[in-house]
Design a protein around this motif. Structure first.
Motif, PDB file in Angstrom:
ATOM      1  N   MET A   1       6.155  65.280  29.038  1.00  0.00           N
ATOM      2  CA  MET A   1       6.630  66.332  29.918  1.00  0.00           C
ATOM      3  C   MET A   1       5.417  67.097  30.458  1.00  0.00           C
ATOM      4  N   GLU A   2       5.458  67.404  31.740  1.00  0.00           N
ATOM      5  CA  GLU A   2       4.361  68.117  32.387  1.00  0.00           C
ATOM      6  C   GLU A   2       4.542  69.619  32.240  1.00  0.00           C
TER       7      GLU A   2
ATOM      8  N   SER B   1      10.035  65.528  34.921  1.00  0.00           N
ATOM      9  CA  SER B   1       9.256  64.681  35.826  1.00  0.00           C
ATOM     10  C   SER B   1       9.866  64.583  37.228  1.00  0.00           C
ATOM     11  N   GLU B   2      11.176  64.778  37.370  1.00  0.00           N
ATOM     12  CA  GLU B   2      11.809  64.650  38.684  1.00  0.00           C
ATOM     13  C   GLU B   2      11.776  65.944  39.509  1.00  0.00           C
TER      14      GLU B   2
END
Length: 80
Positions: A1-2, A13-14
């Motif tokens: 996860m960013e 991510s989306e």
């Protein structure tokens, strides 16, 4: 996860924007510039136009237009 480069919130991510601060999520985050100056503390909240604010702007415009019409009528009557 960013994580968000601006507020460090966890990002899916989306997502294209951070849901906490609204910063655009880059596909390839830019590298951190050493010595870059970033203001500390929370950002000031942005003011948004509400329905009351928009109606106030419209009412002000109508009053200004009415004042201009009255002024034009007075000038025309005094000129003739």
């Amino acid at each position: 996860m960013e994580t968000c480069a601006n507020c460090t919130a966890s990002l899916a991510s989306e997502w294209k924007f951070c849901i906490r601060c609204g910063t655009r999520v880059l596909a390839h985050p830019a590298s951190v510039i050493p010595g870059a100056i970033r203001p500390s503390g929370p950002r000031p909240a942005r003011r948004r136009l509400t329905a009351l604010g928009i109606s106030g702007i419209v009412a002000g415009g109508v009053l200004l237009l009415a004042a201009l019409v009255v002024l034009a009528v007075v000038i025309i009557n005094n000129a003739g």
